[in-house]
Enzyme design. Structure first.
Site, PDB file in Angstrom:
ATOM      1  CG  ASP A   1      59.220 -20.202  82.989  1.00 15.50           C
ATOM      2  OD1 ASP A   1      58.616 -20.114  81.796  1.00 15.50           O
ATOM      3  OD2 ASP A   1      60.548 -19.971  82.794  1.00 15.50           O
TER       4      ASP A   1
ATOM      5  CB  ALA B   1      67.302 -22.387  88.552  1.00 15.95           C
TER       6      ALA B   1
ATOM      7  N   GLY C   1      66.249 -17.367  88.276  1.00 12.56           N
ATOM      8  CA  GLY C   1      65.578 -16.657  89.184  1.00 12.56           C
ATOM      9  C   GLY C   1      64.732 -15.248  88.597  1.00 12.56           C
TER      10      GLY C   1
ATOM     11  CB  CYS D   1      61.337 -20.127  76.223  1.00 10.97           C
ATOM     12  SG  CYS D   1      62.419 -21.339  76.707  1.00 10.97           S
TER      13      CYS D   1
ATOM     14  CD  GLU E   1      65.855 -25.591  88.995  1.00 13.23           C
ATOM     15  OE1 GLU E   1      66.135 -26.677  88.408  1.00 13.23           O
ATOM     16  OE2 GLU E   1      65.044 -24.765  88.570  1.00 13.23           O
TER      17      GLU E   1
ATOM     18  CE  LYS F   1      59.236 -16.807  83.156  1.00 14.79           C
ATOM     19  NZ  LYS F   1      60.383 -16.990  82.483  1.00 14.79           N
TER      20      LYS F   1
END
Length: 442
Positions: free
Chosen positions: A172, A105, A107, A225, A127, A109
């Site tokens: 991620d 989530a 979404g 990130c 997710e 990627k």
């Protein structure tokens, strides 16, 4: 104001570039979008994202809510740095792969992955947070590729139930969010060294739980990130040394400004995008016993007369298996039918493929997901082209009146792109746009 502990942590890494780095984190974020291959879109372009074929920078940030093409899934607002995943896919992942996006989530990627795999591969988009999984499912449906299953499971469910199934897993990982500092002041306020440590530990737990689901020789794409070493390089070493994998190199161009370490860093004073880290690893290729894929969950049959109607709404009807779930008909890829049926017995599936029809009486009504699907045979329905004001009224779920139109289901379009359906009952139309997706404010 950047946290002092963060500045002190980054000083050894940045050296003489620390001031430039900190200044960049306090400038305005750059807006970028990635285009869907189902439509042509015109926006205030400022140039291409160099590592992503469909990525574009914008001169300004439009009010996306007021663009019906945004709601139709014609493009996705995504950070340019994270679009680097496409470059990795081109280098290491075949289009007929079975891929898991573990922490998917909202979404961005996943839509990129589904577009890369197209009709050849299969994507499981997962997710764990229930409030976020429905946003994920909405964005997947809007993108229009039927090669995706959206699930709501823990990482360990994949390692336990689907050992050695996936050719590629993207993690991620939930992180301390340093790369989002200039977009989100709240991320700065919530940051702490303790949170960095907690995130790094959580990331390792997620990786260990899901590791068995990756085939030996399979590709793991790990990203965050963040900028710090604990959540990035140290976790890359953890994967290599503890789980058993080899680091893979990704070809770069010097002008991209990407910093190569154990993996790849996107720093905002060097690259045109937000902070991002990614590494690519190949799981050691040991011997293993593959699981036997067999769908066990029995699905009620679709009545033959209805199935003929439903298949008539598809451009390539033979490519899709169709099953009935209560009164809803679902289409999903024939080539992966057994695997999808197997997964549906072991995971919590929020959506599978895309909805085609809903039984209302003796005839099926088209589902909204059908209008957004890339395999939709739009000519099967009467169509009405809307101008902007009426299109926004439709997206707010307001009642519409269409003159000189036949009774029944009508496809509404904007700039010749399907938006969804209404049912014309004479004096007015029932708006069939999903109420949970409606525009609430303008």
């Amino acid at each position: 104001m950047l946290p002092l502990d963060f500045i002190n942590m980054m000083e050894p890494r940045m050296g003489g570039e620390l001031d430039s780095f900190c200044r960049a984190l306090q400038t305005d974020a750059i807006t970028s979008v990635r285009l869907n291959d189902k439509a042509d879109v015109v926006l205030p372009w400022a140039g291409r994202v160099p590592w992503c074929e469909d990525g574009w920078y914008l001169n300004e940030r439009p009010q996306f809510t007021l663009d019906p093409l945004f709601h139709a899934g014609c493009y996705y607002v995504q950070e340019a740095s994270s679009m680097f995943i496409e470059h990795i896919l081109h280098t290491y992942v075949k289009q007929d792969s079975i891929v898991l996006d573990l922490c998917a989530a909202p979404g961005g990627k996943s839509t990129l992955l589904s577009q890369w795999l197209a009709e050849e591969g299969l994507l499981i988009s997962n997710e764990v947070v229930r409030q976020r999984v429905f946003i994920l499912s909405e964005n997947i449906q809007k993108w229009g590729n039927g090669n995706t299953i959206v699930t709501h499971n823990r990482a360990r469910d994949f390692g336990d139930s689907l050992p050695h199934v996936f050719d590629c897993i993207l993690v991620d990982a939930p992180c301390s969010g340093e790369g989002m500092f200039r977009k989100d002041v709240k991320a700065q306020d919530e940051w702490s060294l303790r949170n960095v440590q907690m995130c790094a530990a959580r990331q390792q737990e997620i990786l260990m739980d899901a590791w068995d689901a990756l085939k030996p020789g399979g590709i793991l794409i790990y990203s965050t990130c963040t900028f710090n070493e604990q959540e990035n390089e140290q976790n890359a070493r953890f994967i290599m040394e503890r789980l058993g994998a080899d680091l893979l190199m990704v070809p770069l161009k010097q002008e991209w400004g990407i910093q190569e370490t154990i993996g790849y860093h996107f720093y905002p004073h060097k690259t045109k995008g937000e902070g991002f880290y990614v590494c690519v690893l190949r799981k050691h290729d040991e011997q293993f016993a593959s699981i036997k894929i067999r769908g066990e969950k029995k699905k009620s049959a679709v009545p033959i007369e209805c199935e003929s109607n439903l298949r008539g709404w598809l451009l390539h009807p033979d490519d899709w298996a169709i099953r009935q779930e209560d009164r809803f008909s679902i289409a999903y890829p024939c080539r992966y039918k057994e695997l999808i049926d197997y997964i549906s017995t072991r995971l919590t599936c929020i959506s599978t493929g895309f909805g085609i029809g809903e039984m209302r009486g003796r005839t099926p009504a088209p589902q909204h997901a059908l209008a957004l699907s890339k395999d939709f045979k739009a000519d099967e329905f009467p169509q009405v082209e809307l101008e902007l004001t009426t299109a926004l009224s439709y997206l707010r779920c307001e009642a519409l009146a269409l003159e000189n139109q036949p009774i029944g289901y009508i496809l509404l379009t904007y700039k010749h792109i399907p938006l969804g359906f209404v049912k014309n009952i004479g004096g007015h139309c029932n708006n069939l746009y999903p109420k949970e997706w409606r525009i609430r404010t303008l």
